[in-house]
Design a protein around this motif. Structure first.
Motif, PDB file in Angstrom:
ATOM      1  N   GLU A  14       0.837  -1.198   0.000  1.00  0.00           N
ATOM      2  CA  GLU A  14       0.000   0.000   0.000  1.00  0.00           C
ATOM      3  C   GLU A  14       0.877   1.255   0.000  1.00  0.00           C
ATOM      4  O   GLU A  14       0.729   2.149   0.828  1.00  0.00           O
ATOM      5  CB  GLU A  14      -0.955   0.000   1.197  1.00  0.00           C
ATOM      6  N   ASP A  15       1.826   1.289  -0.925  1.00  0.00           N
ATOM      7  CA  ASP A  15       2.706   2.442  -1.121  1.00  0.00           C
ATOM      8  C   ASP A  15       3.476   2.811   0.143  1.00  0.00           C
ATOM      9  O   ASP A  15       3.777   3.983   0.385  1.00  0.00           O
ATOM     10  CB  ASP A  15       1.895   3.660  -1.598  1.00  0.00           C
ATOM     11  N   ASP A  16       3.786   1.793   0.950  1.00  0.00           N
ATOM     12  CA  ASP A  16       4.593   1.998   2.164  1.00  0.00           C
ATOM     13  C   ASP A  16       3.973   3.007   3.128  1.00  0.00           C
ATOM     14  O   ASP A  16       4.684   3.766   3.798  1.00  0.00           O
ATOM     15  CB  ASP A  16       6.027   2.407   1.814  1.00  0.00           C
ATOM     16  N   ILE A  17       2.665   3.017   3.223  1.00  0.00           N
ATOM     17  CA  ILE A  17       2.014   3.885   4.201  1.00  0.00           C
ATOM     18  C   ILE A  17       2.440   3.465   5.604  1.00  0.00           C
ATOM     19  O   ILE A  17       2.494   2.267   5.913  1.00  0.00           O
ATOM     20  CB  ILE A  17       0.478   3.845   4.060  1.00  0.00           C
ATOM     21  N   PRO A  18       2.787   4.407   6.485  1.00  0.00           N
ATOM     22  CA  PRO A  18       3.143   4.052   7.869  1.00  0.00           C
ATOM     23  C   PRO A  18       1.954   3.397   8.575  1.00  0.00           C
ATOM     24  O   PRO A  18       0.801   3.824   8.423  1.00  0.00           O
ATOM     25  CB  PRO A  18       3.490   5.393   8.508  1.00  0.00           C
ATOM     26  N   PHE A  19       2.250   2.369   9.347  1.00  0.00           N
ATOM     27  CA  PHE A  19       1.203   1.604  10.020  1.00  0.00           C
ATOM     28  C   PHE A  19       1.601   1.364  11.479  1.00  0.00           C
ATOM     29  O   PHE A  19       2.761   1.095  11.781  1.00  0.00           O
ATOM     30  CB  PHE A  19       0.994   0.261   9.320  1.00  0.00           C
ATOM     31  N   PHE A  20       0.602   1.443  12.373  1.00  0.00           N
ATOM     32  CA  PHE A  20       0.818   1.199  13.795  1.00  0.00           C
ATOM     33  C   PHE A  20      -0.319   0.352  14.351  1.00  0.00           C
ATOM     34  O   PHE A  20      -1.455   0.418  13.876  1.00  0.00           O
ATOM     35  CB  PHE A  20       0.853   2.516  14.584  1.00  0.00           C
ATOM     36  N   LEU A  21      -0.011  -0.417  15.376  1.00  0.00           N
ATOM     37  CA  LEU A  21      -1.036  -1.104  16.142  1.00  0.00           C
ATOM     38  C   LEU A  21      -1.404  -0.261  17.351  1.00  0.00           C
ATOM     39  O   LEU A  21      -0.571   0.477  17.893  1.00  0.00           O
ATOM     40  CB  LEU A  21      -0.551  -2.479  16.597  1.00  0.00           C
TER      41      LEU A  21
END
Length: 452
Positions: free
Chosen positions: A93-100
């Motif tokens: 996904e275009d290297d979108i930043p992700f967090f839990l």
């Protein structure tokens, strides 16, 4: 990463949005994309999220038997907090930043229905006892040439598997879907969910993946992310991945086995290993194993949380049915492995791939720690041969209703997880059973419609 490092990363990469998610009681990831300024503003005090996510089931139908939220509360927002240590980017996904995220608070007043917060509480207990818990979960799942739309159009009948035939450990079958196969391995590694191994299992279109072991909370995070990531990657190849425990009665089910060991805090010594023992098992490991055997009837619903879970737990289908343990015995509920000091561990084989990893792992760790705290003796002999025939210590409950009722009434479960969690979780499981019980199945129609 620290708060300042994350903010600097967003600035350097000119990123204007981030994605975050948390796991609900069923292990389903719920989340959203937010603007970077909202993300930065909420790092201190959290973000409001409608608490209906703990007030409805996996089909978004609101419970009528829980108290945490409902029409009586108005479904307000509750603060959830992003864990910066879970930072990664989504390569597909275009290297979108992700967090839990989870519903914990800085002061420790966590929402008792939040699975990740529950596991964090058990992990803290483990650390207070001087342990570093190392875990890994492995998953089997079926892959289908279907989409959400085709399944609806076909009323979930005549479902087409990705490949025909059984072909466990087949090199040929994976080469025929090599784009998908290698995307799984490579993209998951970039997503910081590194696989130890990936192969076909016995069954049409079945894969099995073992996630590389890690500290217990990180291992659970990776297990939760793995399931959704696989679904997303599969979709990009025109494939639907299903983690149902048993999608059809004529084929084996899908497991979610949990591997675990306890180490010293500096990770220099495996505390499950004792070279002086005939089977290399330390007293710590024996107490831990005894704790899991003792607690198993009280926490079974956390290992087998759906109506469908119990269709997998049948004789002769590579899943346990009895309260047993053994050395490298795949018919027992608990499997001891001791090939070397580094890899001496316990495998809990009850969980299916439909588990909420936070809850299944919390159940395993809490049960083991209970055995250590109470110095429970390992007075059950290991099973030699078929665990299906070894019923001296009892059999697993045959359905979700009985497992959930046992847990709801269990003083042990309440001691391990708190009354608030046990009441909410078991009520959600009893709700699940109620939805199933009122449904008229295809089996009933075929059996009774004409002849009765």
């Amino acid at each position: 990463m620290t708060k300042d490092q994350v903010i600097e990363y967003l600035k350097e990469k000119d990123i204007d949005k981030i994605k975050f998610a948390f796991a609900d009681i069923d292990g389903v990831l719920r989340g959203k994309i937010i603007h970077k300024q909202k993300f930065i503003d909420g790092l201190q005090d959290g973000y409001g999220f409608c608490d209906v996510v703990f007030g409805w089931d996996s089909s978004d139908v609101c419970y009528d038997n829980t108290t945490i939220t409902g029409w009586h509360t108005g479904y307000p927002d509750r603060p959830c907090r992003i864990d910066l240590d879970t930072f990664r980017t989504v390569p597909w996904e275009d290297d979108i930043p992700f967090f839990l995220a989870d519903f914990s608070k800085a002061g420790g007043s966590d929402l008792h229905t939040c699975p990740r917060s529950l596991l964090k509480k058990i992990v803290a207990q483990s650390q207070e006892m001087g342990y570093h818990a190392e875990f890994a979960q492995e998953f089997e799942w079926f892959n289908f040439c279907e989409t959400a739309k085709t399944l609806q159009e076909k009323s979930f009948t005549k479902i087409e598997t990705m490949t025909p035939g059984m072909f466990g450990y087949s090199v040929l079958r994976t080469s025929q879907q090599s784009g998908y196969y290698y995307d799984l391995f490579n993209l998951l590694q970039k997503f910081d969910v590194t696989l130890e191994g990936l192969h076909t299992e016995t069954g049409p279109g079945v894969y099995e993946a073992a996630i590389l072991h890690d500290e217990v909370l990180r291992a659970a995070d990776k297990a939760v992310l793995f399931k959704t990531a696989v679904k997303e990657i599969a979709n990009r190849h025109g494939i639907m991945a299903s983690f149902m425990a048993k999608w059809i009665d004529t084929l084996p089910g899908c497991s979610g086995h949990i591997h675990q060991s306890l180490w010293t805090k500096d990770k220099s010594k495996n505390l499950f290993y004792n070279a002086g023992d005939a089977h290399d098992m330390s007293e710590t490991m024996k107490h831990y194993l005894a704790g899991q055997l003792y607690c198993l009837p009280h926490v079974l619903a956390m290992y087998a949380p759906t109506v469908n879970s119990y269709k997998r737990l049948v004789e002769g289908a590579w899943a346990p049915t009895t309260i047993t343990w053994g050395f490298d015995n795949r018919t027992a509920a608990l499997r001891v492995l001791h090939p070397s000091e580094k890899y001496t561990r316990l495998e809990t084989r009850i969980p299916g791939s439909d588990t909420n990893p936070y809850l299944a792992i919390a159940a395993a760790l809490a049960s083991g720690l209970y055995g250590i705290k109470n110095k429970l003796p390992l007075d059950i002999a290991p099973t030699i041969g078929s665990g299906y025939q070894d019923t001296k210590n009892g059999k697993l409950r045959p359905n979700l209703y009985e497992a959930a009722t046992d847990m709801q009434q269990s003083a042990i479960a309440k001691e391990l997880f708190g009354e608030g969690f046990v009441e909410h979780f078991t009520q959600t499981r009893l709700w699940e059973w109620k939805q199933f019980a009122k449904h008229v199945t295809d089996w009933e129609l075929k059996r009774y419609f004409e002849i009765i």
